[in-house]
Design a protein around this motif. Structure first.
Motif, PDB file in Angstrom:
ATOM      1  N   MET A 170      -7.847   5.592   0.882  1.00 54.85           N
ATOM      2  CA  MET A 170      -7.230   4.550  -0.025  1.00 54.85           C
ATOM      3  C   MET A 170      -7.888   4.754  -1.498  1.00 54.85           C
ATOM      4  O   MET A 170      -7.424   4.711  -2.743  1.00 54.85           O
ATOM      5  CB  MET A 170      -6.636   3.261   0.501  1.00 54.85           C
ATOM      6  N   THR A 171      -9.188   4.548  -1.152  1.00 52.24           N
ATOM      7  CA  THR A 171     -10.118   4.574  -2.229  1.00 52.24           C
ATOM      8  C   THR A 171     -10.125   5.662  -3.140  1.00 52.24           C
ATOM      9  O   THR A 171     -10.258   5.732  -4.372  1.00 52.24           O
ATOM     10  CB  THR A 171     -11.478   3.865  -1.800  1.00 52.24           C
ATOM     11  N   LEU A 172     -10.012   7.034  -2.520  1.00 48.87           N
ATOM     12  CA  LEU A 172     -10.377   8.141  -3.137  1.00 48.87           C
ATOM     13  C   LEU A 172      -8.949   8.318  -3.871  1.00 48.87           C
ATOM     14  O   LEU A 172      -8.925   8.935  -5.024  1.00 48.87           O
ATOM     15  CB  LEU A 172     -10.367   9.014  -2.061  1.00 48.87           C
ATOM     16  N   GLY A 227      -9.101   3.172   4.759  1.00 53.37           N
ATOM     17  CA  GLY A 227      -9.751   2.567   3.471  1.00 53.37           C
ATOM     18  C   GLY A 227     -10.377   3.454   2.787  1.00 53.37           C
ATOM     19  O   GLY A 227     -10.324   3.261   1.276  1.00 53.37           O
ATOM     20  N   GLY A 228     -10.992   4.672   3.364  1.00 52.78           N
ATOM     21  CA  GLY A 228     -11.669   5.417   2.461  1.00 52.78           C
ATOM     22  C   GLY A 228     -10.593   6.370   1.742  1.00 52.78           C
ATOM     23  O   GLY A 228     -10.975   6.833   0.295  1.00 52.78           O
ATOM     24  N   SER A 239       0.794  -1.192  -0.055  1.00 55.48           N
ATOM     25  CA  SER A 239      -0.145  -0.101  -0.037  1.00 55.48           C
ATOM     26  C   SER A 239       1.002   1.273  -0.029  1.00 55.48           C
ATOM     27  O   SER A 239       0.401   2.180  -0.567  1.00 55.48           O
ATOM     28  CB  SER A 239      -0.961   0.105   1.146  1.00 55.48           C
ATOM     29  N   MET A 275      -7.009   6.157  -5.165  1.00 52.72           N
ATOM     30  CA  MET A 275      -7.024   5.511  -6.593  1.00 52.72           C
ATOM     31  C   MET A 275      -7.917   5.857  -7.426  1.00 52.72           C
ATOM     32  O   MET A 275      -7.925   5.520  -8.638  1.00 52.72           O
ATOM     33  CB  MET A 275      -7.199   4.065  -6.188  1.00 52.72           C
ATOM     34  N   LEU A 276      -9.040   6.764  -7.229  1.00 56.51           N
ATOM     35  CA  LEU A 276      -9.979   7.018  -8.005  1.00 56.51           C
ATOM     36  C   LEU A 276      -9.316   8.304  -8.613  1.00 56.51           C
ATOM     37  O   LEU A 276      -9.583   8.718  -9.800  1.00 56.51           O
ATOM     38  CB  LEU A 276     -11.200   7.275  -7.229  1.00 56.51           C
TER      39      LEU A 276
END
Length: 407
Positions: A382-384, A379-380, A340, A386-387
């Protein structure tokens, strides 16, 4: 309201509803089996308000409503970047080195402990960067090399009395050998198959460490490992050299800093060498690299070995710092965390990986009062990332793009 805007806000509503469905089982099921809705809703409403505000800002920016504010701010930011880019790079290196050297003198033990962890993960992230970022091989069992280095120093210290500095080359060598053993069967594999096999080999090494009682003491671990030591002159009764163990966190910080600097310089030199160019050619298109004369078999095996060296060095220091090792310290979640850092910071980017290690190790400690919500926020974020910034916080300057990535 246009069709595009309706789709945008509908996606936001569906996402928040889905988040509530995921959050309620975590906070709404009590220990005694009863159900409650208030705790989950209290957390959800706060997240929903923050996300809604960010969504409004993003939508306004996309529609151009914020241009009167953003355009002058962008021009000012560009001027600041020009001013910061004017001094030569060595000035920033000197400033960073001075701050790093002075850090233990102005911080608490807690801050020093966190800084040591960050430096260890910088070495691990840079080692994995050789395999993933430079050569393009997805390795989910990298933490096994960390464990090999730690157990190598632990066994040499306990049974043979090897000093830390003497055992470091042995830890790096055994980790490189383990990297060759793991890398050799995987060299004909790509993509998901490569990830699964490396994950399996990483778990095999952990299970061996956990069950080889006569050598590793199994799940009980190894205790009594010597801390790093240096020789200092002693003039109390003539001249002699006295062994001084570096048990203080401030001294250990400088050892970790030295290993991190060695990793940075080593990976930098590898990156801008002929070997680094060959790794990048394999990463971009292995078939084309092989047709151009690159020995992909040898260079991929070398990538596993060189990446394992940095993991072994970090593992040896980890054992010396904790003075205890056990298989529970080298689980898959550690491999996922290091991966990560590489992805978050930017694959192939040394400054990006340093920033990624700082973000994933230091920031959770800053928000420690949020306890269980820390990983939810992690987690949020990391998601943002990658987006909206898939290349990482600081993308590598030399990073190609395959045709199938565009598809």
């Amino acid at each position: 309201m246009t069709r595009e805007s309706r789709k945008y806000w509908l996606t936001l509503v569906i996402g928040l509803a889905w988040f509530l469905l995921l959050l309620w089982p975590l906070l709404g099921i009590n220990d005694d089996g009863t159900l409650s809705f208030a705790p989950a809703f209290a957390v959800w409403i706060r997240v929903a308000v923050v996300v809604s505000i960010l969504a409004v800002i993003y939508f306004a920016k996309k529609q151009g409503w914020l241009d009167p504010v953003l355009n002058p701010a962008g021009k000012a930011a560009e001027e600041v970047r020009k001013v910061l880019a004017a001094p030569p790079l060595w000035i920033y290196i000197l400033i960073g080195a001075a701050l790093a050297l002075a850090f233990p003198w102005f911080t608490s033990r807690y801050a020093q402990d966190i800084a040591i962890s960050v430096l260890i993960y910088i070495s691990l992230g840079l080692g994995l960067n050789v395999v993933v970022g430079l050569c393009g091989l997805l390795d989910l069992g990298y933490i096994a090399f960390y464990g090999v280095g730690a157990y190598t120093y632990a066994l040499l210290s306990i049974h043979y009395g090897f000093p830390f500095w003497v055992a470091l080359p042995f830890a790096a060598t055994f980790a490189a050998i383990a990297g060759c053993f793991i890398g050799y069967p995987t060299l004909r594999m790509r993509g998901d198959y490569l990830a699964i096999v490396t994950l399996g080999f990483g778990e095999i090494i952990r299970i061996v460490l956990n069950n080889w009682m006569s050598l590793t003491n199994g799940p009980n671990g190894l205790l009594g490992i010597d801390a790093p030591a240096v020789l200092i002159p002693d003039f109390s009764d003539g001249f002699s050299l006295e062994v001084f163990f570096l048990k203080n966190l401030g001294y250990l910080y400088y050892v970790a800093l030295g290993l991190a600097i060695f990793s940075i310089v080593g990976v930098y030199r590898l990156n801008f060498s002929r070997i680094g160019r060959a790794w990048e050619a394999i990463r971009e298109d292995e078939t084309a690299a092989e047709l151009m004369g690159v020995n992909t078999f040898r260079f991929k095996l070398l990538a596993y070995a060189m990446g394992a060296v940095f993991g072994g060095l970090a593992g040896a220091f980890f054992a010396a710092r904790m003075r205890f090792v056990s298989p529970e310290s080298f689980t898959f979640i550690e491999s996922a965390l290091v991966l990560s850092m590489v992805v978050l910071g930017g694959m192939g980017s040394i400054p990006g990986i340093m920033l990624g290690a700082l973000a994933l190790i230091a920031l959770p400690e800053v928000f420690r009062e949020f306890e269980l919500y820390r990983m939810l926020a992690f987690g949020g974020v990391m998601t943002l990332m990658m987006l909206f910034r898939p290349a990482g916080l600081i993308p590598a300057k030399r990073m190609g793009k395959r045709s199938d990535d565009e598809d």
